[in-house]
Design a protein around this motif. Structure first.
Motif, mmCIF file in Angstrom:
data_model
loop_
_atom_site.group_PDB
_atom_site.id
_atom_site.type_symbol
_atom_site.label_atom_id
_atom_site.label_comp_id
_atom_site.label_asym_id
_atom_site.label_seq_id
_atom_site.Cartn_x
_atom_site.Cartn_y
_atom_site.Cartn_z
ATOM 1 N N ILE A 158 12.601 -9.267 2.075
ATOM 2 C CA ILE A 158 11.841 -9.468 2.788
ATOM 3 C C ILE A 158 11.416 -7.743 4.137
ATOM 4 C CG2 ILE A 158 10.403 -10.440 4.779
ATOM 5 C CD1 ILE A 158 11.830 -13.163 4.090
ATOM 6 N N SER A 160 9.672 -5.684 7.204
ATOM 7 C CA SER A 160 8.471 -5.962 8.122
ATOM 8 C C SER A 160 8.859 -4.877 9.181
ATOM 9 C CB SER A 160 9.561 -7.502 9.524
ATOM 10 O OG SER A 160 9.897 -8.224 8.469
ATOM 11 N N SER A 202 5.432 -8.955 11.784
ATOM 12 C CA SER A 202 5.094 -8.320 10.702
ATOM 13 C C SER A 202 4.963 -8.294 9.328
ATOM 14 C CB SER A 202 3.353 -7.602 10.506
ATOM 15 O OG SER A 202 2.701 -7.930 12.029
ATOM 16 N N SER A 203 5.437 -10.017 8.742
ATOM 17 C CA SER A 203 6.597 -9.120 6.868
ATOM 18 C C SER A 203 5.271 -9.564 6.029
ATOM 19 C CB SER A 203 7.399 -10.546 7.171
ATOM 20 O OG SER A 203 8.401 -10.492 8.286
ATOM 21 N N THR A 204 6.244 -9.117 4.510
ATOM 22 C CA THR A 204 4.953 -9.259 3.823
ATOM 23 C C THR A 204 4.799 -11.358 3.288
ATOM 24 O OG1 THR A 204 5.208 -7.695 3.137
ATOM 25 C CG2 THR A 204 4.482 -8.940 1.238
ATOM 26 N N ASN A 205 3.196 -11.574 2.795
ATOM 27 C CA ASN A 205 3.172 -13.009 2.565
ATOM 28 C C ASN A 205 3.803 -13.648 3.885
ATOM 29 O OD1 ASN A 205 1.874 -12.025 0.062
ATOM 30 N ND2 ASN A 205 4.212 -11.729 -0.477
ATOM 31 N N LEU A 206 4.316 -13.676 4.983
ATOM 32 C CA LEU A 206 4.412 -14.913 5.924
ATOM 33 C C LEU A 206 3.525 -14.395 7.065
ATOM 34 C CD1 LEU A 206 8.013 -13.874 6.188
ATOM 35 C CD2 LEU A 206 6.786 -15.730 4.528
ATOM 36 N N ASP A 208 2.493 -13.719 10.918
ATOM 37 C CA ASP A 208 3.211 -13.102 12.159
ATOM 38 C C ASP A 208 4.269 -13.748 12.741
ATOM 39 O OD1 ASP A 208 1.749 -10.805 10.865
ATOM 40 O OD2 ASP A 208 0.860 -10.066 12.329
#
Length: 233
Positions: A158, A160, A202-206, A208
């Motif tokens: 992951i 971020s 902020s993480s990919t496909n998740l 915030d």
């Protein structure tokens, strides 16, 4: 990071060497209308191996933090100055966490912080020679941090981005030692204050993640010591 740290050390050593031949025993009177400018730096490094706590079981972690502060002030009264400081900080963290179920999690975080601090300083002379002073600096801190984090558990990674805004009131007592006409060494230690911060991750496909934090910190930590030099004129 290590390269940046050693560059700062070399610059500090050069500045000290240039003025070292002019050292005398005289002090300096901090009277009204005096001005000063200076630079401070701090560095902390922490390593942990096999440390368990209530929240996580750390197999290995390494934290490095470097900061450089420049600023100056103007004496509106004898032994009382107002000023402003600018700061830049570099932080990096590497750690491995033992998960109760599954493989361990390895994470890396790198961040930069920029800030400025308007402040007031009160000075107290120790002795009639005016070489040694105690002082206390009280300031309002505004800072902004940005960083990148990578967290890997098995085959799952992951990535971020993290941003953080902070506002606070700081209290920093210190010691000032004059070694030449206007040239001085300085040491101060932040002992706490009132702080508020908002961090967004902020993480990919998740979605915030947002953390808002308020605290009153009155801890004395010598690892946060700032060392540097200043020039009064």
């Amino acid at each position: 990071m290590k390269k940046k740290f050693f560059i700062i050390i070399n610059l500090l050593a050069f500045a000290i060497g240039v003025n070292g031949q002019q050292i005398e025993n005289g002090g300096f009177e901090l009277s009204k209308k005096t001005m000063y400018t200076g630079i401070l730096m701090s560095y902390t490094g922490t390593q942990k191996d096999n440390v368990a706590s209530t929240f996580e079981n750390v197999i290995y972690s390494k934290d490095n933090s470097t900061s450089v502060k420049i600023g100056g002030g103007y004496f509106i009264l004898n032994n009382f100055a107002v000023g402003i400081g600018l700061s830049i900080g570099f932080d990096n963290t590497e750690k491995e966490i033992n998960n109760t179920i599954g493989t361990n999690t390895v994470s890396k975080l790198n961040s930069n912080t920029f800030g400025f601090t308007p402040f007031v300083r009160n000075y107290l002379s120790l002795g009639s020679k005016k070489r040694f002073y105690l002082f206390n600096q009280t300031g309002i801190i505004f800072s902004k941090s940005k960083g990148d984090e990578t967290s890997t558990t098995g085959n799952n990674t992951i990535e971020s981005t993290i941003s953080k805004n902070a506002l606070g009131i700081s209290i920093s007592p210190g010691v000032l030692i004059f070694v030449d006409d206007g040239f001085a060494f300085e040491v101060n230690i932040p002992i706490g204050g009132v702080n508020y911060s908002k961090e967004t991750k902020s993480s990919t496909n998740l979605p915030d993640a947002v953390i808002k934090q308020s605290n009153v910190d009155l801890n004395i930590n010598i690892l946060r010591m700032n060392l540097g030099f200043s020039y009064y004129f």
